[in-house]
Design a protein around this motif. Sequence first.
Motif, PDB file in Angstrom:
ATOM      1  N   ASN A  42       0.845  -1.236   0.081  1.00 16.93           N
ATOM      2  CA  ASN A  42      -0.003  -0.070  -0.152  1.00 16.93           C
ATOM      3  C   ASN A  42       0.887   1.129  -0.048  1.00 16.93           C
ATOM      4  O   ASN A  42       0.615   2.076  -0.752  1.00 16.93           O
ATOM      5  CB  ASN A  42      -1.131  -0.090   1.094  1.00 16.93           C
ATOM      6  CG  ASN A  42      -2.065  -1.032   1.207  1.00 16.93           C
ATOM      7  OD1 ASN A  42      -2.133  -1.615   0.194  1.00 16.93           O
ATOM      8  ND2 ASN A  42      -2.644  -1.369   2.281  1.00 16.93           N
TER       9      ASN A  42
ATOM     10  N   ALA B 250       4.991  -2.372  -5.314  1.00 16.51           N
ATOM     11  CA  ALA B 250       3.760  -2.418  -4.939  1.00 16.51           C
ATOM     12  C   ALA B 250       3.136  -3.802  -4.848  1.00 16.51           C
ATOM     13  O   ALA B 250       2.902  -4.676  -3.935  1.00 16.51           O
ATOM     14  CB  ALA B 250       2.709  -1.310  -5.126  1.00 16.51           C
TER      15      ALA B 250
ATOM     16  N   LYS C  83      -5.451   3.511  -9.612  1.00 14.92           N
ATOM     17  CA  LYS C  83      -4.325   4.608  -9.667  1.00 14.92           C
ATOM     18  C   LYS C  83      -3.715   4.769 -10.930  1.00 14.92           C
ATOM     19  O   LYS C  83      -3.114   5.715 -11.440  1.00 14.92           O
ATOM     20  CB  LYS C  83      -3.546   4.720  -8.626  1.00 14.92           C
ATOM     21  CG  LYS C  83      -4.145   5.129  -7.278  1.00 14.92           C
ATOM     22  CD  LYS C  83      -3.300   4.796  -6.217  1.00 14.92           C
ATOM     23  CE  LYS C  83      -3.844   5.011  -4.648  1.00 14.92           C
ATOM     24  NZ  LYS C  83      -3.128   4.701  -3.519  1.00 14.92           N
TER      25      LYS C  83
ATOM     26  N   SER D 197      -8.868  -3.023 -12.121  1.00 12.58           N
ATOM     27  CA  SER D 197      -9.041  -2.646 -10.988  1.00 12.58           C
ATOM     28  C   SER D 197     -10.427  -3.114 -10.672  1.00 12.58           C
ATOM     29  O   SER D 197     -10.885  -3.867  -9.425  1.00 12.58           O
ATOM     30  CB  SER D 197      -9.335  -1.147 -10.891  1.00 12.58           C
ATOM     31  OG  SER D 197      -9.745  -0.505  -9.666  1.00 12.58           O
TER      32      SER D 197
ATOM     33  N   THR E 284      -4.953   0.010  -6.414  1.00 12.96           N
ATOM     34  CA  THR E 284      -3.746   0.369  -7.113  1.00 12.96           C
ATOM     35  C   THR E 284      -3.836   0.518  -8.490  1.00 12.96           C
ATOM     36  O   THR E 284      -3.214   1.248  -9.521  1.00 12.96           O
ATOM     37  CB  THR E 284      -2.279  -0.492  -6.682  1.00 12.96           C
ATOM     38  OG1 THR E 284      -2.338  -0.323  -5.306  1.00 12.96           O
ATOM     39  CG2 THR E 284      -1.043  -0.124  -7.357  1.00 12.96           C
TER      40      THR E 284
ATOM     41  N   GLY F 186       2.502   1.643  -3.528  1.00 14.03           N
ATOM     42  CA  GLY F 186       1.838   1.830  -4.442  1.00 14.03           C
ATOM     43  C   GLY F 186       1.127   3.401  -4.457  1.00 14.03           C
ATOM     44  O   GLY F 186       0.958   4.135  -5.151  1.00 14.03           O
ATOM     45  N   SER F 187       1.102   3.964  -2.887  1.00 13.23           N
ATOM     46  CA  SER F 187       0.811   5.350  -2.644  1.00 13.23           C
ATOM     47  C   SER F 187       1.779   6.318  -3.218  1.00 13.23           C
ATOM     48  O   SER F 187       1.694   7.391  -3.884  1.00 13.23           O
ATOM     49  CB  SER F 187       0.621   5.604  -1.378  1.00 13.23           C
ATOM     50  OG  SER F 187       0.408   6.876  -0.957  1.00 13.23           O
TER      51      SER F 187
ATOM     52  N   TYR G  15       4.725   1.366  -8.512  1.00 15.30           N
ATOM     53  CA  TYR G  15       3.780   0.144  -8.537  1.00 15.30           C
ATOM     54  C   TYR G  15       4.519  -1.184  -8.795  1.00 15.30           C
ATOM     55  O   TYR G  15       3.835  -2.291  -8.242  1.00 15.30           O
ATOM     56  CB  TYR G  15       2.957   0.237  -9.895  1.00 15.30           C
ATOM     57  CG  TYR G  15       2.247   1.574  -9.848  1.00 15.30           C
ATOM     58  CD1 TYR G  15       1.582   1.802  -8.813  1.00 15.30           C
ATOM     59  CD2 TYR G  15       2.253   2.709 -11.047  1.00 15.30           C
ATOM     60  CE1 TYR G  15       0.689   3.272  -8.925  1.00 15.30           C
ATOM     61  CE2 TYR G  15       1.522   3.855 -10.798  1.00 15.30           C
ATOM     62  CZ  TYR G  15       0.860   4.091  -9.973  1.00 15.30           C
ATOM     63  OH  TYR G  15      -0.022   5.185  -9.625  1.00 15.30           O
TER      64      TYR G  15
ATOM     65  N   ASN H 257      -6.816  -3.887  -2.381  1.00 18.63           N
ATOM     66  CA  ASN H 257      -5.849  -2.995  -2.231  1.00 18.63           C
ATOM     67  C   ASN H 257      -5.080  -3.036  -3.602  1.00 18.63           C
ATOM     68  O   ASN H 257      -4.669  -2.007  -4.300  1.00 18.63           O
ATOM     69  CB  ASN H 257      -4.792  -3.231  -1.222  1.00 18.63           C
ATOM     70  CG  ASN H 257      -5.368  -2.800  -0.067  1.00 18.63           C
ATOM     71  OD1 ASN H 257      -5.311  -1.438   0.393  1.00 18.63           O
ATOM     72  ND2 ASN H 257      -5.600  -3.528   0.993  1.00 18.63           N
ATOM     73  N   GLN H 258      -5.175  -4.136  -4.292  1.00 17.41           N
ATOM     74  CA  GLN H 258      -4.612  -4.198  -5.434  1.00 17.41           C
ATOM     75  C   GLN H 258      -5.666  -3.426  -6.589  1.00 17.41           C
ATOM     76  O   GLN H 258      -5.124  -2.622  -7.408  1.00 17.41           O
ATOM     77  CB  GLN H 258      -4.678  -5.649  -6.108  1.00 17.41           C
ATOM     78  CG  GLN H 258      -3.358  -6.683  -5.561  1.00 17.41           C
ATOM     79  CD  GLN H 258      -3.714  -8.069  -6.173  1.00 17.41           C
ATOM     80  OE1 GLN H 258      -4.452  -8.382  -6.497  1.00 17.41           O
ATOM     81  NE2 GLN H 258      -2.568  -8.628  -6.549  1.00 17.41           N
TER      82      GLN H 258
END
Length: 431
Positions: free
Chosen positions: A190, A201, A234, A241, A231, A193-194, A198, A227-228
Amino acid sequence: MDYKASDQVLESLREIFEEQVRASPDLTETIKPDAMFLLLESLRFLGIASVRVEKGGIPRYEVNKGSAPVIIDEQKKRKNSGKLAEILTKVDLINTGKLTLSDAEIFLAETFLQEGKVDEALDTLEILEKTQLSNQVLANIGKISRIKGAIEFFKGDHEASIKFLEDAVRQSEITDDIECVASSLLGLGNVYGSMGNYEEAFQKYERAFLLFKERDNLQGMARIKINQSYTYSKMGQLLRSTEANQEAIELCERVRDVPLLQAAYLNRSALLLVLGRYKDAFETTMSTYYLSLETGNKRIYHLARLSMLSIDISGRKQKLEFQFLKEAIDYFTDISSEIDLAYCQEIMTQYYIANSMYQEITFSLNAMLEMYSKIQDFVGLEAAGIQILRIMIIYKTDSSLIKETNKRITKALENTRLIKEYKEYIKQFLH
């Protein structure tokens, strides 16, 4: 476990747990001290009491101002019945010697964090450390580091979060606590990813998913999938997603994990909003909203209402509930959630655009860019910037303001790895 509690605190306990303590007027005849300590901690979960650790490591409990026992109504008890039942189960396990108090405290810290109660989670960890409960079980060191890592991520400090989470992985591998290893890897995923890293992540996510899968931990697998999905979103990969989020929903439904299901619904709503399916997005958000009322999760409650406001703005609804925004800002300020406050500024900017409040747009946009930059969530900043430009186009904002807004977002992303993809996206988007 030694503790101190005021008469009002004990009176509150009698009212909430009347059936459990009815036969014990002084609350000590049938309940062991460690179990009693956990009951006292439950009052903090309800927001009724607060704690401070006195000299010598003794926690002292006092009733919060305005939270006298008389206001503990049935609605509050019913709203929190699920968590209270879990607490009572652990009280029974402690009473029968099947659970250590330190394990129960870690459960409470995690519960506080899930509810967005960062300060309460930190207080719980402080009690664990100052009273040396953490030394009862070596494995708790890894768990405590994991929770601290999650708290730092929640507060927007990526560097500190990575440090704690990596420590958690190392400690948990030593004690062979594979569940904690997997959860810590998820946390690292996480954070990376933030930060827009990526590749790193997804490496963490994959390792964590395999560990959860080996143990048939469906809840852990669901957390990975959610959480995947975040990401992938994003990254602009909406199909992936959506698929990952649907897998998460199905796993949540199988294990009947309502808190996790709320997060999955909220994520689905965000995806539907990006796709322009406003009606479906609103219906999903309402499901999340009602679940948050049922579970008493204040963070999800406010995020759901912010989502409603964003959907209404995108759909050009005439009456927009600014009160939702004000209350959310107050709440997220209280719990020091930098990530959520940045999101509030994003929605506030959208609100000002919808109402043609041009001076306020500039102020709010600057605040949003500053907040996202401060917590180094440039992925969130990019997504927010794109959505704001979308709203400007929907409301036919003056082209000079659109260009100026794009210029500011570009400058904020200038020295990040995201700038190239942002420029390419905006080039197509604005033309």
